[in-house]
Design a protein around this motif. Structure first.
Motif, PDB file in Angstrom:
ATOM      1  N   SER A   1       6.761  -4.293 -14.107  1.00 27.43           N
ATOM      2  CA  SER A   1       6.618  -4.788 -12.735  1.00 27.43           C
ATOM      3  C   SER A   1       7.961  -5.088 -12.099  1.00 27.43           C
ATOM      4  O   SER A   1       8.987  -5.198 -12.784  1.00 27.43           O
ATOM      5  CB  SER A   1       5.752  -6.057 -12.709  1.00 27.43           C
ATOM      6  OG  SER A   1       6.382  -7.103 -13.422  1.00 27.43           O
TER       7      SER A   1
ATOM      8  N   GLN B   1       5.426  -4.483  -7.197  1.00 29.58           N
ATOM      9  CA  GLN B   1       5.121  -3.200  -7.810  1.00 29.58           C
ATOM     10  C   GLN B   1       4.724  -3.429  -9.264  1.00 29.58           C
ATOM     11  O   GLN B   1       5.473  -4.050 -10.023  1.00 29.58           O
ATOM     12  CB  GLN B   1       6.344  -2.282  -7.731  1.00 29.58           C
ATOM     13  CG  GLN B   1       6.850  -2.072  -6.309  1.00 29.58           C
ATOM     14  CD  GLN B   1       8.256  -1.498  -6.260  1.00 29.58           C
ATOM     15  OE1 GLN B   1       8.440  -0.325  -5.982  1.00 29.58           O
ATOM     16  NE2 GLN B   1       9.243  -2.324  -6.546  1.00 29.58           N
TER      17      GLN B   1
ATOM     18  N   PHE C   1      10.300   2.691  -9.422  1.00 28.09           N
ATOM     19  CA  PHE C   1      10.132   1.533  -8.556  1.00 28.09           C
ATOM     20  C   PHE C   1      11.277   1.426  -7.552  1.00 28.09           C
ATOM     21  O   PHE C   1      12.439   1.692  -7.873  1.00 28.09           O
ATOM     22  CB  PHE C   1      10.088   0.241  -9.364  1.00 28.09           C
ATOM     23  CG  PHE C   1       8.772  -0.020 -10.054  1.00 28.09           C
ATOM     24  CD1 PHE C   1       7.629   0.672  -9.713  1.00 28.09           C
ATOM     25  CD2 PHE C   1       8.688  -0.990 -11.039  1.00 28.09           C
ATOM     26  CE1 PHE C   1       6.422   0.423 -10.343  1.00 28.09           C
ATOM     27  CE2 PHE C   1       7.489  -1.258 -11.677  1.00 28.09           C
ATOM     28  CZ  PHE C   1       6.351  -0.547 -11.325  1.00 28.09           C
TER      29      PHE C   1
ATOM     30  N   ASP D   1       0.456  -1.388  -6.012  1.00 30.57           N
ATOM     31  CA  ASP D   1       1.596  -1.613  -5.127  1.00 30.57           C
ATOM     32  C   ASP D   1       1.138  -2.497  -3.963  1.00 30.57           C
ATOM     33  O   ASP D   1       0.252  -2.107  -3.203  1.00 30.57           O
ATOM     34  CB  ASP D   1       2.106  -0.264  -4.612  1.00 30.57           C
ATOM     35  CG  ASP D   1       3.483  -0.368  -3.978  1.00 30.57           C
ATOM     36  OD1 ASP D   1       4.446   0.085  -4.610  1.00 30.57           O
ATOM     37  OD2 ASP D   1       3.579  -0.873  -2.855  1.00 30.57           O
TER      38      ASP D   1
ATOM     39  N   VAL E   1       7.338   5.616  -4.069  1.00 28.89           N
ATOM     40  CA  VAL E   1       7.230   5.445  -5.516  1.00 28.89           C
ATOM     41  C   VAL E   1       6.558   6.645  -6.163  1.00 28.89           C
ATOM     42  O   VAL E   1       7.078   7.212  -7.141  1.00 28.89           O
ATOM     43  CB  VAL E   1       6.472   4.150  -5.862  1.00 28.89           C
ATOM     44  CG1 VAL E   1       6.246   4.054  -7.371  1.00 28.89           C
ATOM     45  CG2 VAL E   1       7.233   2.933  -5.374  1.00 28.89           C
TER      46      VAL E   1
END
Length: 228
Positions: A87, A103, A44, A196, A223
């Motif tokens: 996340s 994310q 991330f 995303d 990512v």
């Protein structure tokens, strides 16, 4: 008046059936090349990777809550079952607008379960109305002008990850000019579904933000390239 999306019953039921089959097949042996939660968390983007004005919110995002796929006042889809979630959220707020990045990774036991999870989310996306019109909303905790919003679903492939992206454009009424562009990318590779979401909000502008298309693609690409 809000335009209602077409029924999702058939598509969602079919996707749930696929998920049930995926969950009941295969054994418990780990897959070669399986992606774990630690890998996704490390892939991330952090605030410093995005820009000097980006910061993490004071309160962490709920990893069990997804963003809205469809336009207007639609309810966000529930995360498909069977996955461990991780996340991360960041924002860049200014006087003339704001940007956000959310994310979310759904880490499944195997690739079949991940594909079934993505199928559930695609069923939701395919049920979105292409356009909605929402009247002004004035409540004790919300004051939003009337707006029109369009929703487009596109196929998406990025560095071996495949799926789709929803592109939403919100345009506020003329007496309260403003716009919002949102890209919700849903991509799968091996046992992971990545969701995303990049959004940019502009005051006193009605056209899509300059660089919006290239910006969301760069964010998603960064990512998935880190994961490989």
């Amino acid at each position: 008046m809000l335009v209602t999306a077409r029924p999702l019953r058939v598509a969602v039921v079919a996707a749930l059936a696929l998920f049930a089959v995926a969950a009941c097949t295969d054994d418990d042996k780990p897959e070669a090349g399986r992606i774990d939660v630690t890998t996704m968390r490390g892939a991330f983007l952090q605030a410093a990777d995005i820009g000097r004005t980006w910061v993490a919110p004071e309160a962490s995002a709920d990893p069990q809550r997804m963003v809205s796929f469809c336009g207007g006042t639609s309810t966000p889809p529930a995360p498909p079952p069977g996955a461990e979630t991780v996340s991360s959220s960041f924002a860049d707020e200014g006087e003339t607008g704001a940007q956000t990045l959310e994310q979310l990774a759904l880490v499944y036991p195997d690739a079949k379960a991940a594909q079934a999870g993505q199928a559930l989310l695609r069923a939701v996306a395919d049920g979105c109305a292409p356009s909605v019109a929402v009247p002004a909303t004035v409540t004790s905790d919300k004051n939003e002008p009337a707006y029109d919003e369009t929703v487009e679903v596109r196929e998406l492939n990025e560095s071996g990850w495949s799926g789709f992206v929803l592109i939403r454009h919100k345009k506020y009424e003329a007496k309260h000019p403003g716009s919002a562009d949102t890209a919700v990318a849903v991509l799968t590779s091996r046992n992971v579904v990545l969701v995303d979401t990049y959004a940019i909000y502009q005051l006193n502008k009605t056209e899509s933000a300059a660089g919006f298309e290239s910006d969301w693609q760069k964010l998603v690409g960064s990512v998935v390239q880190r994961v490989g």
